[in-house]
Design an enzyme around this catalytic site. Structure first.
Site, PDB file in Angstrom:
ATOM      1  N   HIS A  31       1.014  -1.509  -0.216  1.00  0.00           N
ATOM      2  CA  HIS A  31      -0.034  -0.442   0.385  1.00  0.00           C
ATOM      3  C   HIS A  31       0.516   1.417  -0.060  1.00  0.00           C
ATOM      4  CE1 HIS A  31      -3.891   2.076   1.196  1.00  0.00           C
ATOM      5  NE2 HIS A  31      -3.764   2.658   1.872  1.00  0.00           N
TER       6      HIS A  31
ATOM      7  N   ASP B 103       1.172   5.517   0.289  1.00  0.00           N
ATOM      8  CA  ASP B 103       0.172   6.401   0.277  1.00  0.00           C
ATOM      9  C   ASP B 103       0.812   7.975  -0.112  1.00  0.00           C
ATOM     10  OD1 ASP B 103      -2.099   5.213   2.323  1.00  0.00           O
ATOM     11  OD2 ASP B 103      -0.516   5.330   3.202  1.00  0.00           O
TER      12      ASP B 103
ATOM     13  N   MET C 257       0.739  11.549  -0.718  1.00  0.00           N
ATOM     14  CA  MET C 257      -0.532  12.909   0.150  1.00  0.00           C
ATOM     15  C   MET C 257       0.262  13.977  -0.530  1.00  0.00           C
ATOM     16  SD  MET C 257      -0.708  11.494   4.017  1.00  0.00           S
ATOM     17  CE  MET C 257      -1.101   9.381   4.729  1.00  0.00           C
TER      18      MET C 257
ATOM     19  N   HIS D 111      -2.726   4.395  -2.977  1.00  0.00           N
ATOM     20  CA  HIS D 111      -3.846   5.160  -2.121  1.00  0.00           C
ATOM     21  C   HIS D 111      -3.781   6.746  -2.282  1.00  0.00           C
ATOM     22  CE1 HIS D 111      -6.009   6.056   1.519  1.00  0.00           C
ATOM     23  NE2 HIS D 111      -6.701   6.129   0.565  1.00  0.00           N
TER      24      HIS D 111
ATOM     25  N   MET E  21      -4.379  10.729  -1.343  1.00  0.00           N
ATOM     26  CA  MET E  21      -4.706  11.531  -0.991  1.00  0.00           C
ATOM     27  C   MET E  21      -4.438  13.125  -1.782  1.00  0.00           C
ATOM     28  SD  MET E  21      -4.240   9.265   2.370  1.00  0.00           S
ATOM     29  CE  MET E  21      -3.501   8.277   1.816  1.00  0.00           C
TER      30      MET E  21
ATOM     31  N   MET F 130     -12.180   4.319   4.902  1.00  0.00           N
ATOM     32  CA  MET F 130     -11.541   4.323   5.736  1.00  0.00           C
ATOM     33  C   MET F 130     -11.496   4.564   7.540  1.00  0.00           C
ATOM     34  SD  MET F 130      -8.751   5.594   4.295  1.00  0.00           S
ATOM     35  CE  MET F 130      -7.652   6.167   5.573  1.00  0.00           C
TER      36      MET F 130
ATOM     37  N   ASP G 153      -8.425   1.114   5.643  1.00  0.00           N
ATOM     38  CA  ASP G 153      -7.282   1.309   6.291  1.00  0.00           C
ATOM     39  C   ASP G 153      -7.306   2.113   7.002  1.00  0.00           C
ATOM     40  OD1 ASP G 153      -4.453   2.681   5.907  1.00  0.00           O
ATOM     41  OD2 ASP G 153      -5.459   3.605   4.102  1.00  0.00           O
TER      42      ASP G 153
END
Ligand code: DX5
Ligand code: ZN
Length: 217
Positions: A32, A34, A36, A65, A67, A136, A174
């Site tokens: 995974h 992330d 951001m 993922h 964001m 989430m 998550d």
């Protein structure tokens, strides 16, 4: 079968190649990643150029993922970088339908995520086009937060909806996933568990991953 996707956010960023290999050896199903942007969430991590370099060093399924605000503008970048699954947020400002179609047109699996304040019913209109939904279980932005048990009813509702409609998408959770919370999420209907601090912080990550994979037993 329960899939485990360790979140690289909790790894040692000074040696990502070693950290990815550690997870692969420990039996991770996916990795995974992330992303951001300091705008959609109040934190910054890494973007497509870093993922592109990591892609050359790992055979793991890259579960990315996003964001970020306006993910539609960046779909090509993340596909080109090597994402296998690209998940964006319903609250991100991009047209969800167009973004899902764009991701799928590039041959990558599409995921749609909701933050804790967003009702699960908002996912339903897109469900038939999705490969995965991400509920989430913390406010996105930071690792190491406490699991929000109120999110379990959203997972239950989505699982019921999928059962009723014959939808086979994955349901991912998550945030705050560890030995005590994983069984709750799986019982509610999740089949992909993201875990950052629990897996990367474990003295035996292989054991931690096995514990999560057996959360349904
Ligand atoms: C939070 C990220 C998560 C985070 C989870 O915004 O989306 O993937 O890494 O970390 P833990 O498992 O420590 O809660
Ligand atoms: Zn995440």
């Amino acid at each position: 079968m329960i899939l485990v996707s360790p979140s690289l956010l909790a790894s040692d960023f000074s040696n990502l190649e070693r950290e990815m290999a550690r997870m692969e050896q420990a039996g991770a199903d996916w990795l995974h990643l992330d992303v951001m942007d300091g705008h959609f969430v109040p934190n910054l991590t890494f973007g497509a150029p870093v993922i592109k370099c990591l892609r050359e060093k790992s055979g793991l399924v890259f579960d990315v993922h996003l964001m970020i605000s306006d993910p539609l503008l960046y779909v090509d970048d993340f596909v080109d970088a090597g994402a296998d699954i690209l998940t964006f947020h319903l609250e991100s400002g991009s047209d969800c339908e167009k973004t899902i179609q764009k991701i799928k047109s590039r041959g990558v699996k599409a995921g749609l995520s909701i933050k804790p304040d967003t009702p699960v019913e908002k996912l339903f209109p897109f469900a038939s086009q999705l490969d995965m939904a991400l509920i989430m279980t913390v406010e996105p932005g930071f690792g190491g937060q406490s699991f929000m048990p109120d999110m379990l009813s959203k997972v239950e509702k989505l699982r019921e909806y999928c059962n009723h409609t014959g939808n086979t998408m994955n349901i991912q959770v998550d945030g705050g996933i560890a030995a005590p919370t994983a069984p709750l999420a799986v019982k509610a209907g999740a089949d992909v568990l993201v875990a950052g601090s629990y897996v990367f912080g474990a003295s035996d990550p292989a054991q931690a991953i096995q514990t999560l994979k057996q959360a349904g037993n």
